[in-house]
Motif scaffolding. Structure first.
Motif, PDB file in Angstrom:
ATOM      1  N   ASP A  68     -32.609  21.965   1.570  1.00 60.69           N
ATOM      2  CA  ASP A  68     -31.916  20.767   1.119  1.00 60.69           C
ATOM      3  C   ASP A  68     -32.585  20.322  -0.182  1.00 60.69           C
ATOM      4  N   MET A  69     -31.806  19.696  -1.032  1.00 62.87           N
ATOM      5  CA  MET A  69     -32.342  19.205  -2.297  1.00 62.87           C
ATOM      6  C   MET A  69     -31.917  17.759  -2.500  1.00 62.87           C
ATOM      7  N   ILE A  70     -32.750  17.003  -3.181  1.00 61.88           N
ATOM      8  CA  ILE A  70     -32.422  15.599  -3.415  1.00 61.88           C
ATOM      9  C   ILE A  70     -32.618  15.233  -4.882  1.00 61.88           C
ATOM     10  N   TRP A  71     -31.891  14.210  -5.288  1.00 64.45           N
ATOM     11  CA  TRP A  71     -32.122  13.512  -6.550  1.00 64.45           C
ATOM     12  C   TRP A  71     -32.685  12.137  -6.207  1.00 64.45           C
ATOM     13  N   SER A  72     -33.676  11.740  -6.951  1.00 65.03           N
ATOM     14  CA  SER A  72     -34.233  10.408  -6.799  1.00 65.03           C
ATOM     15  C   SER A  72     -34.364   9.788  -8.189  1.00 65.03           C
ATOM     16  N   ARG A  73     -34.664   8.491  -8.241  1.00 66.00           N
ATOM     17  CA  ARG A  73     -34.830   7.839  -9.535  1.00 66.00           C
ATOM     18  C   ARG A  73     -35.812   6.682  -9.401  1.00 66.00           C
ATOM     19  N   GLU A  95     -39.074   0.537  -7.145  1.00 63.01           N
ATOM     20  CA  GLU A  95     -39.572   1.623  -6.318  1.00 63.01           C
ATOM     21  C   GLU A  95     -38.744   2.883  -6.527  1.00 63.01           C
ATOM     22  N   CYS A  96     -39.352   3.987  -6.223  1.00 64.44           N
ATOM     23  CA  CYS A  96     -38.636   5.254  -6.235  1.00 64.44           C
ATOM     24  C   CYS A  96     -37.569   5.202  -5.146  1.00 64.44           C
ATOM     25  N   GLU A  97     -36.339   5.583  -5.494  1.00 63.26           N
ATOM     26  CA  GLU A  97     -35.280   5.563  -4.492  1.00 63.26           C
ATOM     27  C   GLU A  97     -34.510   6.871  -4.468  1.00 63.26           C
ATOM     28  N   LEU A  98     -34.145   7.255  -3.276  1.00 67.84           N
ATOM     29  CA  LEU A  98     -33.298   8.421  -3.080  1.00 67.84           C
ATOM     30  C   LEU A  98     -31.907   8.111  -3.612  1.00 67.84           C
ATOM     31  N   VAL A  99     -31.341   9.007  -4.386  1.00 70.74           N
ATOM     32  CA  VAL A  99     -29.999   8.807  -4.933  1.00 70.74           C
ATOM     33  C   VAL A  99     -28.976   9.657  -4.191  1.00 70.74           C
ATOM     34  N   SER A 100     -29.282  10.941  -4.030  1.00 70.51           N
ATOM     35  CA  SER A 100     -28.327  11.824  -3.370  1.00 70.51           C
ATOM     36  C   SER A 100     -29.053  12.989  -2.727  1.00 70.51           C
ATOM     37  N   THR A 101     -28.372  13.582  -1.769  1.00 68.90           N
ATOM     38  CA  THR A 101     -28.881  14.755  -1.066  1.00 68.90           C
ATOM     39  C   THR A 101     -27.786  15.800  -0.998  1.00 68.90           C
ATOM     40  N   ILE A 102     -28.163  17.053  -1.183  1.00 72.37           N
ATOM     41  CA  ILE A 102     -27.241  18.151  -0.926  1.00 72.37           C
ATOM     42  C   ILE A 102     -27.945  19.083   0.040  1.00 72.37           C
ATOM     43  N   ARG A 103     -27.329  19.269   1.195  1.00 70.70           N
ATOM     44  CA  ARG A 103     -27.925  20.132   2.203  1.00 70.70           C
ATOM     45  C   ARG A 103     -27.735  21.596   1.830  1.00 70.70           C
ATOM     46  N   SER A 104     -28.457  22.441   2.499  1.00 68.91           N
ATOM     47  CA  SER A 104     -28.343  23.873   2.218  1.00 68.91           C
ATOM     48  C   SER A 104     -26.940  24.384   2.520  1.00 68.91           C
ATOM     49  N   ASP A 105     -26.194  23.678   3.388  1.00 67.46           N
ATOM     50  CA  ASP A 105     -24.815  24.092   3.687  1.00 67.46           C
ATOM     51  C   ASP A 105     -23.806  23.446   2.734  1.00 67.46           C
ATOM     52  N   GLY A 106     -24.319  22.700   1.755  1.00 68.27           N
ATOM     53  CA  GLY A 106     -23.436  22.115   0.745  1.00 68.27           C
ATOM     54  C   GLY A 106     -22.963  20.700   1.022  1.00 68.27           C
ATOM     55  N   GLY A 138     -32.941   4.724 -15.352  1.00 71.80           N
ATOM     56  CA  GLY A 138     -34.132   5.178 -14.664  1.00 71.80           C
ATOM     57  C   GLY A 138     -34.505   6.581 -15.080  1.00 71.80           C
ATOM     58  N   VAL A 139     -35.622   7.038 -14.573  1.00 68.47           N
ATOM     59  CA  VAL A 139     -36.021   8.433 -14.718  1.00 68.47           C
ATOM     60  C   VAL A 139     -35.587   9.128 -13.434  1.00 68.47           C
ATOM     61  N   CYS A 181     -40.975  10.320  -6.677  1.00 68.21           N
ATOM     62  CA  CYS A 181     -40.565  10.428  -8.080  1.00 68.21           C
ATOM     63  C   CYS A 181     -41.760  10.924  -8.892  1.00 68.21           C
ATOM     64  N   ARG A 182     -41.917  12.229  -8.870  1.00 70.69           N
ATOM     65  CA  ARG A 182     -43.089  12.822  -9.493  1.00 70.69           C
ATOM     66  C   ARG A 182     -42.655  13.882 -10.488  1.00 70.69           C
ATOM     67  N   GLY A 183     -43.416  14.040 -11.526  1.00 73.03           N
ATOM     68  CA  GLY A 183     -43.110  15.040 -12.543  1.00 73.03           C
ATOM     69  C   GLY A 183     -42.537  14.401 -13.788  1.00 73.03           C
ATOM     70  N   LEU A 184     -41.992  15.195 -14.670  1.00 71.83           N
ATOM     71  CA  LEU A 184     -41.475  14.680 -15.933  1.00 71.83           C
ATOM     72  C   LEU A 184     -40.142  13.959 -15.746  1.00 71.83           C
ATOM     73  N   GLY A 185     -39.283  14.484 -14.902  1.00 74.87           N
ATOM     74  CA  GLY A 185     -37.973  13.873 -14.720  1.00 74.87           C
ATOM     75  C   GLY A 185     -37.160  13.917 -15.999  1.00 74.87           C
ATOM     76  N   THR A 186     -36.007  13.266 -15.946  1.00 76.12           N
ATOM     77  CA  THR A 186     -35.170  13.129 -17.134  1.00 76.12           C
ATOM     78  C   THR A 186     -34.671  11.683 -17.187  1.00 76.12           C
ATOM     79  N   GLN A 187     -34.792  11.064 -18.357  1.00 79.14           N
ATOM     80  CA  GLN A 187     -34.545   9.637 -18.478  1.00 79.14           C
ATOM     81  C   GLN A 187     -33.087   9.335 -18.790  1.00 79.14           C
ATOM     82  N   VAL A 188     -32.567   8.354 -18.074  1.00 78.21           N
ATOM     83  CA  VAL A 188     -31.199   7.874 -18.290  1.00 78.21           C
ATOM     84  C   VAL A 188     -31.269   6.390 -18.636  1.00 78.21           C
TER      85      VAL A 188
END
Length: 115
Positions: free
Chosen positions: A33-38, A44-55, A91-92, A104-111
């Protein structure tokens, strides 16, 4: 070496659109599974979306209907398509594998969304 690199951020006016990319090296999303956070200053760091391995995807309420998470067929790049952006989307943005605390760790990408 396993690595995730976010890209695609930028500055837009409210109502605009951006598509973020999360490119993996050293592994694929086949079984993950993969997630986007910002995160933004003072928030605070917040979860934005999740995509499971099954889509199957899920989103926080504030972005439902505006954001779409997807992956390429090779399962090495994840996308976050963002439409009708609002200033509160500023956010990043980060990507990470699911199954771990949202971090929310790493470089991220800023919006930056201006009103």
């Amino acid at each position: 070496e396993v690595d995730l690199v976010e890209s695609g951020g930028g500055s837009v006016q409210a109502g605009g659109s951006l598509t973020l990319n999360c490119t993996a090296s050293g592994f694929t999303f086949d079984d993950s599974d993969m997630i986007w956070s910002r995160q933004w200053f003072g928030k605070e760091c917040e979860l934005v979306s999740t995509i499971r391995s099954d889509g199957v995807t899920s989103y926080i309420d504030s972005v439902k209907g505006r954001f779409t998470t997807s992956q390429d067929s090779a399962k090495t790049t994840m996308y976050l398509s963002m439409n009708n952006l609002k200033p509160e989307d500023t956010g990043v943005y980060y990507c990470q594998p699911g199954g771990y605390p949202v971090d929310c760790r790493g470089l991220g990408t800023q919006v930056i969304v201006s009103s």
